[in-house]
Motif scaffolding. Sequence first.
Motif, PDB file in Angstrom:
ATOM      1  N   GLY A   1      50.282  41.740  43.656  1.00 15.80           N
ATOM      2  CA  GLY A   1      49.805  40.467  43.154  1.00 15.80           C
ATOM      3  C   GLY A   1      49.091  39.591  44.162  1.00 15.80           C
ATOM      4  N   GLU A   2      48.972  40.034  45.417  1.00 10.69           N
ATOM      5  CA  GLU A   2      48.296  39.216  46.423  1.00 10.69           C
ATOM      6  C   GLU A   2      46.793  39.153  46.137  1.00 10.69           C
TER       7      GLU A   2
ATOM      8  N   ARG B   1      43.255  37.052  47.760  1.00 12.54           N
ATOM      9  CA  ARG B   1      42.750  36.152  48.794  1.00 12.54           C
ATOM     10  C   ARG B   1      41.225  36.161  48.797  1.00 12.54           C
ATOM     11  N   LEU B   2      40.677  35.162  49.438  1.00 14.75           N
ATOM     12  CA  LEU B   2      39.235  34.970  49.522  1.00 14.75           C
ATOM     13  C   LEU B   2      38.718  35.491  50.860  1.00 14.75           C
ATOM     14  N   SER B   3      37.644  36.266  50.813  1.00 14.22           N
ATOM     15  CA  SER B   3      36.946  36.714  52.020  1.00 14.22           C
ATOM     16  C   SER B   3      35.509  36.220  51.912  1.00 14.22           C
ATOM     17  N   GLU B   4      34.883  36.024  53.045  1.00 14.59           N
ATOM     18  CA  GLU B   4      33.514  35.509  53.089  1.00 14.59           C
ATOM     19  C   GLU B   4      33.360  34.290  52.176  1.00 14.59           C
ATOM     20  N   PRO B   5      34.253  33.301  52.332  1.00 14.11           N
ATOM     21  CA  PRO B   5      34.271  32.157  51.415  1.00 14.11           C
ATOM     22  C   PRO B   5      33.038  31.268  51.457  1.00 14.11           C
ATOM     23  N   SER B   6      32.232  31.392  52.498  1.00 13.78           N
ATOM     24  CA  SER B   6      31.040  30.547  52.596  1.00 13.78           C
ATOM     25  C   SER B   6      29.768  31.244  52.131  1.00 13.78           C
TER      26      SER B   6
ATOM     27  N   ILE C   1      37.743  29.850  37.073  1.00 12.06           N
ATOM     28  CA  ILE C   1      37.035  28.911  37.936  1.00 12.06           C
ATOM     29  C   ILE C   1      38.034  28.103  38.767  1.00 12.06           C
ATOM     30  N   ASP C   2      39.159  27.742  38.162  1.00 11.79           N
ATOM     31  CA  ASP C   2      40.175  26.950  38.863  1.00 11.79           C
ATOM     32  C   ASP C   2      40.979  27.758  39.874  1.00 11.79           C
TER      33      ASP C   2
ATOM     34  N   THR D   1      42.094  27.713  44.988  1.00  9.23           N
ATOM     35  CA  THR D   1      43.505  27.751  45.375  1.00  9.23           C
ATOM     36  C   THR D   1      43.843  28.956  46.245  1.00  9.23           C
ATOM     37  N   LEU D   2      42.894  29.861  46.437  1.00 11.73           N
ATOM     38  CA  LEU D   2      43.185  31.109  47.136  1.00 11.73           C
ATOM     39  C   LEU D   2      43.263  30.935  48.650  1.00 11.73           C
TER      40      LEU D   2
END
Length: 98
Positions: free
Chosen positions: A9-10, A12-17, A51-52, A56-57
């Motif tokens: 269930g993990e 996460r966001l990578s390359e967020p920009s 979208i929401d 939060t990630l």
Amino acid sequence: MIIECFDGGEVRLSEPSDFRKFKLVLHPTTSPTMQWKGITLLDERNALVSIDLVPTLAGRPDDAAWDRHYAEMVAKAREHGWIDSEQAAIRAHIERMP
């Protein structure tokens, strides 16, 4: 921007920009029946990501500029028909890590 999903269930966001790319990456240990809150797998190649959920990630930068750029990305996705209004979600291409 890459949303990475792992077994257990993990998420996460990578390359967020990088607001020009939006994809979902499933890691090799991911069970085909695994489910993640805020993510709906439509088929082998496409998913809907709430979208929401994205802000939060883990991995999300904590600054107002990121919020503004994310809102702009969502607006552009809407213009291109990549937003599911009923689910308030962004369509994402799925990639599977080897």
